[in-house]
Write a protein that holds these residues in place. Structure first.
Motif, PDB file in Angstrom:
ATOM      1  N   ILE A  67       0.847  -1.217   0.000  1.00 38.85           N
ATOM      2  CA  ILE A  67       0.000   0.000   0.000  1.00 38.85           C
ATOM      3  C   ILE A  67       0.872   1.254   0.000  1.00 38.85           C
ATOM      4  N   TRP A  68       1.938   1.247   0.800  1.00 39.51           N
ATOM      5  CA  TRP A  68       2.833   2.408   0.853  1.00 39.51           C
ATOM      6  C   TRP A  68       3.540   2.585  -0.489  1.00 39.51           C
ATOM      7  N   ILE A  69       4.096   1.504  -0.985  1.00 39.56           N
ATOM      8  CA  ILE A  69       4.855   1.561  -2.239  1.00 39.56           C
ATOM      9  C   ILE A  69       3.963   2.028  -3.391  1.00 39.56           C
ATOM     10  N   ASP A  70       2.751   1.466  -3.474  1.00 37.62           N
ATOM     11  CA  ASP A  70       1.848   1.792  -4.590  1.00 37.62           C
ATOM     12  C   ASP A  70       1.232   3.187  -4.497  1.00 37.62           C
ATOM     13  N   ASN A  71       1.022   3.680  -3.277  1.00 40.39           N
ATOM     14  CA  ASN A  71       0.255   4.916  -3.127  1.00 40.39           C
ATOM     15  C   ASN A  71       1.015   6.125  -2.587  1.00 40.39           C
ATOM     16  N   PHE A  72       2.123   5.884  -1.886  1.00 38.91           N
ATOM     17  CA  PHE A  72       2.740   7.007  -1.168  1.00 38.91           C
ATOM     18  C   PHE A  72       4.238   7.177  -1.383  1.00 38.91           C
ATOM     19  N   LYS A  73       4.926   6.109  -1.767  1.00 39.13           N
ATOM     20  CA  LYS A  73       6.377   6.175  -1.900  1.00 39.13           C
ATOM     21  C   LYS A  73       6.764   7.281  -2.882  1.00 39.13           C
ATOM     22  N   ASN A  74       7.810   8.005  -2.533  1.00 41.53           N
ATOM     23  CA  ASN A  74       8.369   9.086  -3.349  1.00 41.53           C
ATOM     24  C   ASN A  74       7.455  10.292  -3.487  1.00 41.53           C
ATOM     25  N   GLN A  75       6.391  10.338  -2.692  1.00 42.82           N
ATOM     26  CA  GLN A  75       5.543  11.532  -2.685  1.00 42.82           C
ATOM     27  C   GLN A  75       6.030  12.461  -1.583  1.00 42.82           C
ATOM     28  N   GLU A  76       5.886  13.725  -1.817  1.00 46.18           N
ATOM     29  CA  GLU A  76       6.196  14.705  -0.782  1.00 46.18           C
ATOM     30  C   GLU A  76       4.990  14.751   0.158  1.00 46.18           C
TER      31      GLU A  76
END
Length: 116
Positions: free
Chosen positions: A63-72
């Motif tokens: 879930i983190w990798i698909d939705n939030f990783k590399n987002q500010e």
């Protein structure tokens, strides 16, 4: 009273409970996937852990990798992500009074209870 944020499917979490049982500690289980912490709960928990919200996130979760990783993201948006997806919260967490630890290793748990 000691509180343990617990996920029954997690081996580290089950090991934490076994450690507490073996050391005759009384505790209350919080199944945080079912009883999702509120924003206030998470902020209180972060204060007791003395960490930033990103440090409480399981960053290898899909879930983190698909939705939030590399987002500010701000601390607030990270907290909101953990509320929306409690599987992102690191586990287990032991809370005793105004202190808490992410209790993934038994030596950390042991040290936590030896500190007065």
């Amino acid at each position: 009273m000691i509180e343990v944020y617990h996920n029954p499917r997690c081996g580290k979490s089950r090991n934490c409970l076994a450690f507490l049982d073996n050391s005759n500690q009384e505790y209350t289980i919080i199944k945080y996937l079912e009883e999702v912490p509120t924003e206030k709960d998470l902020k209180d928990l972060l204060e007791k852990l003395a960490i930033k919200p990103i440090e409480l996130v399981r960053q290898k979760e899909k879930i983190w990798i698909d939705n939030f990783k590399n987002q500010e993201m701000t601390d607030e948006t990270i907290i909101q992500a953990m509320i929306a997806h409690p599987i992102l919260i690191e586990r287990p967490i032991i809370v005793k009074g105004n202190k808490a630890i992410i209790a993934r290793e038994s030596d950390k748990i042991e040290a936590f209870f030896k500190v007065k």
